[in-house]
Design a protein around this motif. Sequence first.
Motif, PDB file in Angstrom:
ATOM      1  N   ALA A 238       0.833  -1.206   0.000  1.00 20.34           N
ATOM      2  CA  ALA A 238       0.000   0.000   0.000  1.00 20.34           C
ATOM      3  C   ALA A 238       0.866   1.253   0.000  1.00 20.34           C
ATOM      4  O   ALA A 238       0.596   2.206  -0.753  1.00 20.34           O
ATOM      5  N   LEU A 239       1.912   1.290   0.813  1.00 17.61           N
ATOM      6  CA  LEU A 239       2.815   2.449   0.827  1.00 17.61           C
ATOM      7  C   LEU A 239       3.500   2.615  -0.517  1.00 17.61           C
ATOM      8  O   LEU A 239       3.636   3.731  -1.036  1.00 17.61           O
ATOM      9  N   ARG A 240       3.941   1.500  -1.101  1.00 18.06           N
ATOM     10  CA  ARG A 240       4.599   1.539  -2.412  1.00 18.06           C
ATOM     11  C   ARG A 240       3.638   2.095  -3.466  1.00 18.06           C
ATOM     12  O   ARG A 240       3.987   2.983  -4.238  1.00 18.06           O
ATOM     13  N   GLN A 241       2.431   1.570  -3.502  1.00 13.75           N
ATOM     14  CA  GLN A 241       1.480   2.007  -4.516  1.00 13.75           C
ATOM     15  C   GLN A 241       1.073   3.461  -4.314  1.00 13.75           C
ATOM     16  O   GLN A 241       0.909   4.205  -5.288  1.00 13.75           O
ATOM     17  N   TRP A 242       0.938   3.894  -3.073  1.00 12.20           N
ATOM     18  CA  TRP A 242       0.633   5.301  -2.801  1.00 12.20           C
ATOM     19  C   TRP A 242       1.794   6.166  -3.284  1.00 12.20           C
ATOM     20  O   TRP A 242       1.586   7.201  -3.926  1.00 12.20           O
ATOM     21  N   GLY A 243       3.022   5.740  -2.998  1.00 12.34           N
ATOM     22  CA  GLY A 243       4.202   6.491  -3.434  1.00 12.34           C
ATOM     23  C   GLY A 243       4.307   6.561  -4.946  1.00 12.34           C
ATOM     24  O   GLY A 243       4.644   7.613  -5.513  1.00 12.34           O
ATOM     25  N   GLU A 244       4.032   5.457  -5.631  1.00 10.62           N
ATOM     26  CA  GLU A 244       4.064   5.453  -7.094  1.00 10.62           C
ATOM     27  C   GLU A 244       3.069   6.460  -7.660  1.00 10.62           C
ATOM     28  O   GLU A 244       3.358   7.154  -8.632  1.00 10.62           O
ATOM     29  N   ALA A 245       1.896   6.546  -7.049  1.00  9.95           N
ATOM     30  CA  ALA A 245       0.835   7.425  -7.549  1.00  9.95           C
ATOM     31  C   ALA A 245       1.040   8.893  -7.174  1.00  9.95           C
ATOM     32  O   ALA A 245       0.606   9.776  -7.911  1.00  9.95           O
ATOM     33  N   HIS A 246       1.719   9.160  -6.037  1.00 12.23           N
ATOM     34  CA  HIS A 246       1.716  10.527  -5.521  1.00 12.23           C
ATOM     35  C   HIS A 246       3.098  11.146  -5.272  1.00 12.23           C
ATOM     36  O   HIS A 246       3.165  12.320  -4.914  1.00 12.23           O
ATOM     37  N   CYS A 247       4.177  10.384  -5.437  1.00 12.53           N
ATOM     38  CA  CYS A 247       5.494  10.914  -5.075  1.00 12.53           C
ATOM     39  C   CYS A 247       6.474  10.993  -6.249  1.00 12.53           C
ATOM     40  O   CYS A 247       7.650  11.295  -6.044  1.00 12.53           O
ATOM     41  N   PHE A 248       6.000  10.714  -7.445  1.00  8.03           N
ATOM     42  CA  PHE A 248       6.858  10.772  -8.633  1.00  8.03           C
ATOM     43  C   PHE A 248       6.164  11.590  -9.707  1.00  8.03           C
ATOM     44  O   PHE A 248       4.943  11.536  -9.846  1.00  8.03           O
ATOM     45  N   ASP A 249       6.952  12.347 -10.458  1.00  5.54           N
ATOM     46  CA  ASP A 249       6.408  13.049 -11.616  1.00  5.54           C
ATOM     47  C   ASP A 249       6.088  12.023 -12.700  1.00  5.54           C
ATOM     48  O   ASP A 249       6.713  10.957 -12.752  1.00  5.54           O
ATOM     49  N   PRO A 250       5.149  12.338 -13.586  1.00  2.39           N
ATOM     50  CA  PRO A 250       4.848  11.408 -14.683  1.00  2.39           C
ATOM     51  C   PRO A 250       6.119  11.052 -15.469  1.00  2.39           C
ATOM     52  O   PRO A 250       6.911  11.927 -15.805  1.00  2.39           O
ATOM     53  N   GLY A 251       6.328   9.771 -15.683  1.00  2.57           N
ATOM     54  CA  GLY A 251       7.490   9.309 -16.431  1.00  2.57           C
ATOM     55  C   GLY A 251       8.778   9.227 -15.628  1.00  2.57           C
ATOM     56  O   GLY A 251       9.785   8.737 -16.131  1.00  2.57           O
ATOM     57  N   GLN A 252       8.749   9.713 -14.383  1.00  2.00           N
ATOM     58  CA  GLN A 252       9.944   9.648 -13.542  1.00  2.00           C
ATOM     59  C   GLN A 252      10.195   8.192 -13.146  1.00  2.00           C
ATOM     60  O   GLN A 252       9.282   7.517 -12.675  1.00  2.00           O
ATOM     61  N   PRO A 253      11.412   7.700 -13.360  1.00  2.00           N
ATOM     62  CA  PRO A 253      11.675   6.289 -13.055  1.00  2.00           C
ATOM     63  C   PRO A 253      11.638   5.989 -11.556  1.00  2.00           C
ATOM     64  O   PRO A 253      11.964   6.837 -10.730  1.00  2.00           O
ATOM     65  N   HIS A 254      11.209   4.786 -11.244  1.00  2.00           N
ATOM     66  CA  HIS A 254      11.198   4.303  -9.860  1.00  2.00           C
ATOM     67  C   HIS A 254      11.194   2.790  -9.886  1.00  2.00           C
ATOM     68  O   HIS A 254      10.919   2.168 -10.915  1.00  2.00           O
ATOM     69  N   SER A 255      11.505   2.190  -8.746  1.00  3.24           N
ATOM     70  CA  SER A 255      11.455   0.729  -8.664  1.00  3.24           C
ATOM     71  C   SER A 255      10.009   0.276  -8.790  1.00  3.24           C
ATOM     72  O   SER A 255       9.082   1.044  -8.538  1.00  3.24           O
ATOM     73  N   ARG A 256       9.860  -0.970  -9.184  1.00  3.57           N
ATOM     74  CA  ARG A 256       8.518  -1.528  -9.344  1.00  3.57           C
ATOM     75  C   ARG A 256       8.455  -2.878  -8.648  1.00  3.57           C
ATOM     76  O   ARG A 256       9.430  -3.615  -8.625  1.00  3.57           O
ATOM     77  N   LEU A 257       7.302  -3.190  -8.110  1.00  5.14           N
ATOM     78  CA  LEU A 257       7.048  -4.498  -7.506  1.00  5.14           C
ATOM     79  C   LEU A 257       6.297  -5.329  -8.539  1.00  5.14           C
ATOM     80  O   LEU A 257       5.230  -4.927  -9.008  1.00  5.14           O
ATOM     81  N   LEU A 258       6.886  -6.466  -8.894  1.00  2.60           N
ATOM     82  CA  LEU A 258       6.317  -7.297  -9.943  1.00  2.60           C
ATOM     83  C   LEU A 258       5.892  -8.655  -9.403  1.00  2.60           C
ATOM     84  O   LEU A 258       6.503  -9.175  -8.472  1.00  2.60           O
ATOM     85  N   ASP A 259       4.883  -9.215 -10.015  1.00  2.86           N
ATOM     86  CA  ASP A 259       4.467 -10.585  -9.741  1.00  2.86           C
ATOM     87  C   ASP A 259       5.579 -11.490 -10.280  1.00  2.86           C
ATOM     88  O   ASP A 259       5.925 -11.428 -11.463  1.00  2.86           O
ATOM     89  N   ARG A 260       6.160 -12.298  -9.435  1.00  2.17           N
ATOM     90  CA  ARG A 260       7.281 -13.161  -9.831  1.00  2.17           C
ATOM     91  C   ARG A 260       6.887 -14.104 -10.973  1.00  2.17           C
ATOM     92  O   ARG A 260       7.686 -14.375 -11.860  1.00  2.17           O
ATOM     93  N   ARG A 261       5.663 -14.586 -10.952  1.00  2.00           N
ATOM     94  CA  ARG A 261       5.226 -15.556 -11.967  1.00  2.00           C
ATOM     95  C   ARG A 261       5.013 -14.899 -13.341  1.00  2.00           C
ATOM     96  O   ARG A 261       5.470 -15.408 -14.346  1.00  2.00           O
ATOM     97  N   SER A 262       4.308 -13.765 -13.368  1.00  2.00           N
ATOM     98  CA  SER A 262       3.968 -13.153 -14.662  1.00  2.00           C
ATOM     99  C   SER A 262       4.946 -12.058 -15.086  1.00  2.00           C
ATOM    100  O   SER A 262       4.986 -11.694 -16.254  1.00  2.00           O
ATOM    101  N   GLY A 263       5.692 -11.512 -14.126  1.00  2.00           N
ATOM    102  CA  GLY A 263       6.587 -10.398 -14.440  1.00  2.00           C
ATOM    103  C   GLY A 263       5.868  -9.072 -14.595  1.00  2.00           C
ATOM    104  O   GLY A 263       6.464  -8.075 -14.992  1.00  2.00           O
ATOM    105  N   ARG A 264       4.596  -9.032 -14.247  1.00  3.60           N
ATOM    106  CA  ARG A 264       3.800  -7.822 -14.408  1.00  3.60           C
ATOM    107  C   ARG A 264       3.587  -7.133 -13.065  1.00  3.60           C
ATOM    108  O   ARG A 264       3.590  -7.782 -12.019  1.00  3.60           O
ATOM    109  N   PRO A 265       3.348  -5.789 -13.094  1.00  4.38           N
ATOM    110  CA  PRO A 265       3.040  -5.076 -11.844  1.00  4.38           C
ATOM    111  C   PRO A 265       1.761  -5.605 -11.210  1.00  4.38           C
ATOM    112  O   PRO A 265       0.882  -6.137 -11.898  1.00  4.38           O
ATOM    113  N   LEU A 266       1.670  -5.466  -9.898  1.00  2.00           N
ATOM    114  CA  LEU A 266       0.471  -5.886  -9.173  1.00  2.00           C
ATOM    115  C   LEU A 266      -0.673  -4.917  -9.441  1.00  2.00           C
ATOM    116  O   LEU A 266      -0.451  -3.739  -9.711  1.00  2.00           O
ATOM    117  N   SER A 267      -1.882  -5.388  -9.348  1.00  2.32           N
ATOM    118  CA  SER A 267      -3.052  -4.514  -9.429  1.00  2.32           C
ATOM    119  C   SER A 267      -3.087  -3.646  -8.176  1.00  2.32           C
ATOM    120  O   SER A 267      -2.615  -4.064  -7.106  1.00  2.32           O
TER     121      SER A 267
END
Length: 154
Positions: A96-125
């Motif tokens: 929840a903290l990560r997702q809040w930070g992704e949505a509110h603490c970075f400018d659009p397009g600004q790079p940041h780490s991502r949390l991915l589903d190990r099986r699919s390699g895709r970001p979590l919902s």
Amino acid sequence: MVTRTRFDADPCPVARSIDAIGDWWSLLIVRDAFDGSRRFGEFQRSLGIAKNILTSRLRTLEEAGVMRTAPASDGGRHQEYVLTEKGRALFPVIVALRQWGEAHCFDPGQPHSRLLDRRSGRPLSPLEIRSSDGRLVGPDETVVEKLSATDGAG
């Protein structure tokens, strides 16, 4: 020295949680433990934290039952820090903290780490809060039921 305010007897679950977890260093230690850090030196290198502060925070997390020490997994003489079940239950909080930070603490397009589903390699919902009947619930659709001192004494 300033005395730390304690919330371990507070009737509010948020206050008690903050009392158990402590401060930002503690949450970052838990984050790093989810990322695979286990040794004191790994936490120190990742966080750039002073040894005395790291020692104090690890001790607090152990006392709260969030982490425990275990023999080194490689058979070495070092101790490792591992999350307990209570600590692993903090995973939704970290997400929840990560997702809040992704949505509110970075400018659009600004790079940041991502949390991915190990099986699919895709970001979590995004996390969602749902009522017991499955409806999506926001802050305006909830109420905190405050208990009096006599409510829990029965």
